[in-house]
Design an enzyme around this catalytic site. Structure first.
Site, short mmCIF file in Angstrom:
data_model
loop_
_atom_site.label_atom_id
_atom_site.label_comp_id
_atom_site.label_asym_id
_atom_site.label_seq_id
_atom_site.Cartn_x
_atom_site.Cartn_y
_atom_site.Cartn_z
N GLU A 282 2.52 6.00 2.76
CA GLU A 282 2.92 5.01 3.53
C GLU A 282 4.01 4.28 3.38
O GLU A 282 5.04 4.27 4.18
CB GLU A 282 1.74 3.75 3.56
CG GLU A 282 2.43 2.60 4.32
CD GLU A 282 0.95 1.38 4.53
OE1 GLU A 282 1.43 0.30 4.86
OE2 GLU A 282 -0.01 1.74 4.36
N CYS B 56 0.91 -1.20 0.00
CA CYS B 56 0.03 0.04 0.03
C CYS B 56 0.76 1.22 -0.19
O CYS B 56 1.73 1.49 0.84
CB CYS B 56 -1.05 0.09 1.23
SG CYS B 56 -2.38 -1.06 1.13
#
Length: 287
Positions: A282, A210
């Site tokens: 992230e 992600c």
């Protein structure tokens, strides 16, 4: 242990992208970690810590300083807690948990990266996270000082920990609290997660998983937001928003780090322009 020069970093990350490390080493013991940190201080080298490379992007070109890989810090020691070396892969650990009937990590079946990395970022999947099993962590800072942190002191929250505020800390080993369960139950749940990741195509292309964090406070999964503004398949150079998972940026085979960085920036710009949502990255970028 050798200190190597001009080491390609593309094969050290799951993105399979990146320039070269000016200096690189892979200590296999805590004493070797102490030694390379003293060497870095003597030479005033910048120090960069690398785990499994599953949540990191190295920029193109020369990365100045010493990259310390923790991958060889891989061991298991059963005491009151299960002590695991920071470099052990999560896949290796979950396999051990199956074989020994230890429950608590089934959600991480097939999760890329190392135990140290998962502890650092509080890895999360299938409504579970690393903070549920981490009780204590052994750390060394760049000055050579060693100490332990309790669960409370780690200050866990969603994909966040105190380690992210201290780039001069290296996780050496992690004390986990797992509980006994039937081997077949642990195997069934762990392998279900592994299969689900595979069926979703998460291993089909090099990526860092992600790219952006989900905003659970507003029920805004990043992939859903990116998908809804039509960015699946959007690409810059060899980097592309994955058609099967809009929160994955994949390396189609020829991507450079600059392609990924530009794509991240464009996604952020378009999402904010069309929805008013500020995406939080992230993936970590090391220049």
């Amino acid at each position: 242990m050798e200190i190597l020069q001009r080491v390609p970093l593309s094969d050290k990350t799951t993105f399979q992208i990146g320039g070269e490390a000016e200096f690189f080493c892979e200590p296999s013991t805590i004493n070797e970690v102490r030694y390379v940190l003293s060497l870095a201080r003597q030479n005033t080298w910048r120090v960069i810590v690398l785990g499994g490379g599953s949540n990191i992007l190295f920029a193109d070109g020369l990365i100045q300083g010493l990259v310390i890989s923790t991958r060889a810090l891989s061991w298991l020691r059963e005491e009151e807690l299960l002590w695991v070396g920071a470099g052990m892969t999560m896949d290796h650990l979950t396999t051990w948990a199956i074989e020994n009937g230890k429950s608590g990590l089934e959600w991480s079946g097939g999760l890329p990266g190392t135990v140290g990395g998962a502890t650092y970022m509080n890895a999360r999947a299938y409504q579970h996270e690393m903070s549920e099993v981490v009780e204590k962590v052994r750390v060394i800072d760049f000055s050579g000082k060693e100490f332990f942190l309790s669960h409370k002191e780690i200050q866990y929250s969603y994909k966040k920990s105190i380690f992210m505020e201290h780039e001069d800390w290296i996780i050496l080993e992690v004390g986990l609290k797992l509980h006994d369960a039937p081997i077949d139950d642990v195997r069934t749940k762990t392998e279900a997660c592994r299969r689900d990741r595979e069926q979703k195509g998460q291993y089909a292309y090099p990526s860092a998983g992600c790219a952006f964090k989900n905003d659970y406070s507003h029920n805004l999964p990043a992939g859903k937001v990116i998908d809804e503004i039509g960015l699946k398949g959007f690409s810059i150079g060899g980097a592309k928003v994955y058609e099967k998972h809009a929160n994955f940026i994949i390396n189609t085979g020829s991507a450079r780090a600059d392609d990924v960085i530009r794509l991240l920036e464009e996604i952020e710009r378009l999402v904010y322009e069309k929805t008013g949502v500020h995406l939080e990255r992230e993936v970590r970028i090391i220049r």
